[in-house]
Design an enzyme around this catalytic site. Structure first.
Site, PDB file in Angstrom:
ATOM      1  N   GLU A  97     -54.003 -73.311  50.303  1.00  0.00           N
ATOM      2  CA  GLU A  97     -52.979 -73.655  49.319  1.00  0.00           C
ATOM      3  C   GLU A  97     -52.699 -75.155  49.233  1.00  0.00           C
ATOM      4  O   GLU A  97     -52.406 -75.670  48.163  1.00  0.00           O
ATOM      5  CB  GLU A  97     -51.669 -72.921  49.641  1.00  0.00           C
ATOM      6  CG  GLU A  97     -51.736 -71.412  49.481  1.00  0.00           C
ATOM      7  CD  GLU A  97     -51.877 -70.966  48.040  1.00  0.00           C
ATOM      8  OE1 GLU A  97     -51.672 -71.794  47.131  1.00  0.00           O
ATOM      9  OE2 GLU A  97     -52.206 -69.781  47.815  1.00  0.00           O
ATOM     10  N   SER A 368     -71.351 -33.886  24.380  1.00  0.00           N
ATOM     11  CA  SER A 368     -71.359 -33.561  22.950  1.00  0.00           C
ATOM     12  C   SER A 368     -70.171 -34.129  22.188  1.00  0.00           C
ATOM     13  O   SER A 368     -70.183 -34.136  20.953  1.00  0.00           O
ATOM     14  CB  SER A 368     -71.396 -32.043  22.764  1.00  0.00           C
ATOM     15  OG  SER A 368     -72.624 -31.521  23.230  1.00  0.00           O
TER      16      SER A 368
END
Length: 684
Positions: A97, A368
């Protein structure tokens, strides 16, 4: 001569006056700047810091204003002294950081200049360059908007923090304030949440994993994204190695160590939890709302969901899965096709046990249920019509310049052993007819139609595309079918209508959009054909009695997936049933999707009268002989049935006593029929 001297004297006097004026302005400007600098120094030195921002819950509401979720619920915060935190966590945090934390005075001007240069080059505000002190200032006093005004305020507050507190005090404040995801604020609370131990006992591997989370708690949560969390942990370890906090051996050992993360504690049951997670994801990733602001900024998010409809969806899913395997999963998403608003979302069987939202799973074959897209592309190209007939029997299809052969099978080996029309093929979900259609129109046209309908999944131009062998998510299938329900207009997906901050200011407002992707006539023709799925002989005939209104839809079944995608003019819904790991489903499990759809659709629309699908211009109707595919007449061998067509594609000839007129085929024949079938047709 005197005149010239007088002119020079006048110019000299004027210049002298202007010079004196400029000097006065210069001194005044300098004095003003010095005064401003002195004021800034006094302000920086003596002006008090504002009170730290208080946490306020963000509320997610449904379309009627009822609360779906309160994002601050279960806030978990524990305060710990710096000496009570693992030194490895402190080192990992600083390495990833703010490497120069102990060298700057709150603002890393070198890093800020580098970030400003990148922002100017790319015309953006993406580069952060915020020090650990600036992050603390932002979390305590400011919003998370990406503006230069906020950056300047952040720098000023950071400088004041550095004057008021020591470096270790700032570091301690930061590690007790930062958000680590899942409601945990501060390192102590996060250590207990993820590892069930105090932060003082964290190992190198655990510290690296934890230190990587605040950068993006959703992206790097070991619960929500294990792979991302692991990748981020490796970056933290690399940063610790580069800053000399670890030796190469320590970094390698920690990277190999398996970190055991504690399961999240069970929360009380929430309304629409999968949808709440999705809303949060959209707000952060698409609308740019900072995650911390989402969790504690007191936002009000008005969504499109209807809690009444959501409860009916959850009830239909629960009833539909009763008595089945406990591992059988499901997904349901329902949207209003007229505006794209999501009205209900069920991402799985049990949110507490598994937060994975299967509505967005793009690894499932639609089977389908994909066929309507094939037929719509062929109808649009006028390659086939509602009267087109193909023979339903085992057939070999040659493709790739006749170098490859594809032999599809019908479900359960059932074939009509005769020529059938499009409506019968859709109702019975005949695979042979679907592949014939794709070969006629070409797979590229089918893929193009899928793209226009909003499906972005990867496809290959092969015959099996007709049978839905390429994965698609329930989310995309729902919006594709919405275009058929909405007279050819595909609505833009919408979950959030409005976001306001705690002061009532509007941060975002949606504006429903639609795109006309197919003609109203083609949308209606496709819909009319899909209504046959509920007729006698149709694959959804078992649930037809559960529905009391016009409905169109299509079943889809593969070895491991069961689908039903259907719609009315007001609601488009997809239901998927299957197993997460692709395990095969049984015949009885394959029949669970359609009843869930029917039960939910009828309950959700119970307070509305049945609405027929409107018939647009461009549609023609005619009575057709089902045996020949020609206009019905008294001499036809079959009984005439009313059929619909795109105007101009309906048959122009009727049956004759001795058959059709000379030179006219009784029905369209596919070039993919075996040669002996073609020979038989010629002989007849």
């Amino acid at each position: 001569m005197n005149r010239q001297q007088n002119e020079r004297k006048a110019v000299s006097e004027t210049g002298s006056r202007w010079g004196k004026l400029r000097r006065r302005i210069g001194w005044l400007t300098l004095a003003s700047l010095l005064l401003l600098a002195l004021s800034g120094l006094l302000l920086l030195r003596y002006a008090p810091l504002p009170a730290g921002a208080s946490l306020q819950a963000t509320q997610i509401l449904d379309a009627n204003g009822q609360t779906i979720a309160s994002l601050q619920r279960g806030v978990n915060r524990s305060v710990a002294k710096l000496k009570d935190l693992s030194p490895w966590l402190i080192k990992a945090t600083l390495a990833v950081e703010d490497r120069r934390f102990y060298d700057h005075a709150g603002v890393d001007w070198r890093g800020l200049a580098r970030a400003a240069w990148v922002d100017l080059r790319h015309m953006s505000k993406e580069q952060g360059a915020s020090t650990l002190t600036q992050q603390l200032a932002r979390n305590l006093y400011l919003s998370h908007e990406r503006t230069w005004t906020r950056k300047l305020k952040e720098a000023w507050y950071a400088a004041r923090l550095e004057q008021k507190y020591s470096k270790d005090e700032i570091l301690e404040l930061y590690l007790n304030q930062i958000y680590y995801g899942h409601g945990a604020y501060g390192a102590e609370a996060a250590a207990k949440l993820y590892f069930n131990k105090p932060a003082k006992e964290l190992t190198i591997a655990e510290s690296a994993l934890l230190a990587g989370i605040p950068k993006g708690p959703r992206y790097y949560s070991p619960h929500l994204n294990p792979e991302g969390s692991r990748s981020r942990q490796r970056k933290v370890l690399q940063a610790m190695l580069e800053t000399g906090q670890l030796t190469a051996a320590q970094a390698a050992s920690a990277a190999r160590t398996e970190v055991h993360v504690r399961p999240l504690p069970e929360e009380e049951e929430r309304a629409a939890p999968y949808f709440a997670d999705y809303v949060k994801k959209v707000a952060i990733e698409e609308l740019g709302i900072e995650e911390r602001l989402m969790n504690e900024g007191g936002l009000t998010i008005r969504t499109t969901l209807d809690l009444r409809v959501q409860q009916l969806a959850e009830a239909a899913v629960k009833q539909g899965l009763q008595g089945g395997n406990a591992e059988l999963q499901t997904a349901l998403i329902a949207v209003d096709p007229r505006n794209g608003y999501i009205k209900a979302m069920v991402g799985g069987r049990n949110y507490r046990r598994n937060q994975f939202n299967r509505v967005f799973a793009s690894t499932r074959q639609p089977g389908s249920s994909f066929k309507p897209i094939v037929y719509a592309s062929a109808l649009e190209k006028r390659t086939i019509t509602s009267a087109t007939r193909f023979r339903s029997e085992p057939t070999l299809f040659y493709f790739d310049h006749d170098r490859q052969i594809y032999r599809p099978n019908n479900y359960n080996g059932h074939y009509f052993r005769d020529e059938i029309g499009l409506r019968q093929a859709i109702a019975s979900s005949d695979n042979i007819y679907a592949v014939h259609t794709l070969m006629e129109v070409g797979p590229e046209a089918v893929i193009s139609m899928a793209r226009r309908l909003g499906i972005t999944s990867s496809f290959k131009a092969v015959p099996s595309l007709a049978l839905g062998t390429f994965p698609v998510s329930p989310y995309q299938m729902t919006y594709a079918f919405s275009a058929f329900a909405n007279e050819g207009k595909r609505p833009a997906p919408t979950a959030i209508m409005r976001i306001e901050n705690r002061r009532g200011e509007v941060l975002y407002a949606s504006h429903p959009r639609q795109a006309q992707v197919v003609t109203p006539a083609l949308a209606y023709l496709t819909t009319n054909l899909l209504e046959s799925v509920f007729d006698r002989g149709g694959t959804a005939r078992r649930v037809s009695k559960m529905l009391k209104r016009p409905v169109a839809g299509k079943t889809g079944t593969t070895d491991s997936d069961a689908w039903f995608v259907g719609y009315t003019p007001e609601l488009a819904t997809t239901v998927w049933v299957g197993y997460d790991r692709g395990r095969s489903i049984t015949s009885s499990e394959a029949h669970r999707a359609a009843p869930i759809f029917a039960r939910f659709t009828e309950a959700a629309l119970a307070d509305r009268p049945p609405s027929p699908f409107p018939v647009p211009d461009g549609i023609a109707s005619a009575y057709i002989d089902p045996i020949t595919g020609l206009l019905a007449s008294p001499v036809c061998p079959g009984e005439g049935k009313l059929e619909v067509f795109l105007q101009g594609t309906e048959p122009m000839r009727s049956c004759e006593p001795l058959g059709p007129l000379a030179g006219e085929k009784p029905a369209e024949q596919s070039p993919h029929l075996p040669w002996w079938r073609k020979l038989g047709g010629w002989w007849r």
